[in-house]
Design a protein around this motif. Sequence first.
Motif, short mmCIF file in Angstrom:
data_model
loop_
_atom_site.label_atom_id
_atom_site.label_comp_id
_atom_site.label_asym_id
_atom_site.label_seq_id
_atom_site.Cartn_x
_atom_site.Cartn_y
_atom_site.Cartn_z
N MET A 1 0.85 -1.16 0.00
CA MET A 1 0.00 0.00 0.00
C MET A 1 0.90 1.23 0.00
SD MET A 1 -3.07 1.33 2.53
CE MET A 1 -2.41 0.69 4.01
N VAL A 2 0.48 2.23 -0.75
CA VAL A 2 1.19 3.50 -0.81
C VAL A 2 0.21 4.58 -0.38
CG1 VAL A 2 2.38 5.15 -2.30
CG2 VAL A 2 2.65 2.70 -2.71
N GLY A 8 2.59 15.79 0.39
CA GLY A 8 3.28 15.07 -0.66
C GLY A 8 4.16 13.93 -0.18
N LYS A 9 4.32 13.78 1.15
CA LYS A 9 5.15 12.69 1.68
C LYS A 9 4.51 11.35 1.34
CE LYS A 9 7.02 10.65 5.85
NZ LYS A 9 7.01 10.62 7.31
N ILE A 10 5.31 10.45 0.79
CA ILE A 10 4.86 9.12 0.38
C ILE A 10 5.29 8.10 1.42
CG2 ILE A 10 5.00 7.34 -1.41
CD1 ILE A 10 3.70 9.87 -2.46
N THR A 11 4.35 7.27 1.86
CA THR A 11 4.64 6.19 2.80
C THR A 11 4.26 4.88 2.13
OG1 THR A 11 4.14 7.63 4.67
CG2 THR A 11 4.19 5.27 5.10
N VAL A 21 -1.41 -2.02 7.29
CA VAL A 21 -2.04 -1.03 8.16
C VAL A 21 -1.26 0.27 8.11
CG1 VAL A 21 -2.69 -0.49 10.55
CG2 VAL A 21 -2.91 -2.83 9.71
N PHE A 22 -1.97 1.37 7.86
CA PHE A 22 -1.39 2.71 7.89
C PHE A 22 -1.87 3.38 9.16
CE2 PHE A 22 -1.85 7.29 7.04
CZ PHE A 22 -0.53 7.60 6.80
N TYR A 34 -5.61 12.58 2.28
CA TYR A 34 -4.59 11.55 2.10
C TYR A 34 -5.09 10.64 0.99
CZ TYR A 34 -2.34 12.76 6.53
OH TYR A 34 -1.68 13.42 7.54
N ARG A 35 -4.24 10.34 0.03
CA ARG A 35 -4.62 9.46 -1.07
C ARG A 35 -3.87 8.13 -0.91
NH1 ARG A 35 -7.29 13.13 -3.32
NH2 ARG A 35 -6.67 15.12 -4.09
N TYR A 36 -4.53 7.04 -1.31
CA TYR A 36 -3.88 5.73 -1.17
C TYR A 36 -4.07 4.89 -2.42
CZ TYR A 36 -8.52 3.79 -0.24
OH TYR A 36 -9.83 3.42 -0.35
N GLU A 37 -3.15 3.95 -2.58
CA GLU A 37 -3.20 2.96 -3.65
C GLU A 37 -2.87 1.62 -3.00
OE1 GLU A 37 0.06 2.07 -6.84
OE2 GLU A 37 -1.30 3.61 -7.64
#
Length: 91
Positions: A1-2, A8-11, A21-22, A34-37
């Motif tokens: 998962m991203v 703009g910080k990518i985790t 789990v984020f 927050y956007r996720y993929e």
Amino acid sequence: MVVAAPNGKITEIFAKSGTPVFELQPGEVQDGVYRYELRAATEEKQEIVNPIDNGRGELQTESFVPFYRTGAFFVERGVIVTPKEVKEEEG
């Protein structure tokens, strides 16, 4: 998962099995969108319509069906919230 934070910080989170789990980190949380993929392998198989001989032994005729989802969530005061319905005012 991203996950991409409002700044703009990518985790990137990886789970070998189960659900990744984020977690929002206290003191580091920014309000905003927050956007996720999410990409994952499934146990479901599908037929490969045009199999290719890759020279590695037996010709593969099936592959696993991938799972893919994108989305967003909103954070306000350090907590994930459901945004209120926003209606545009007509001119």
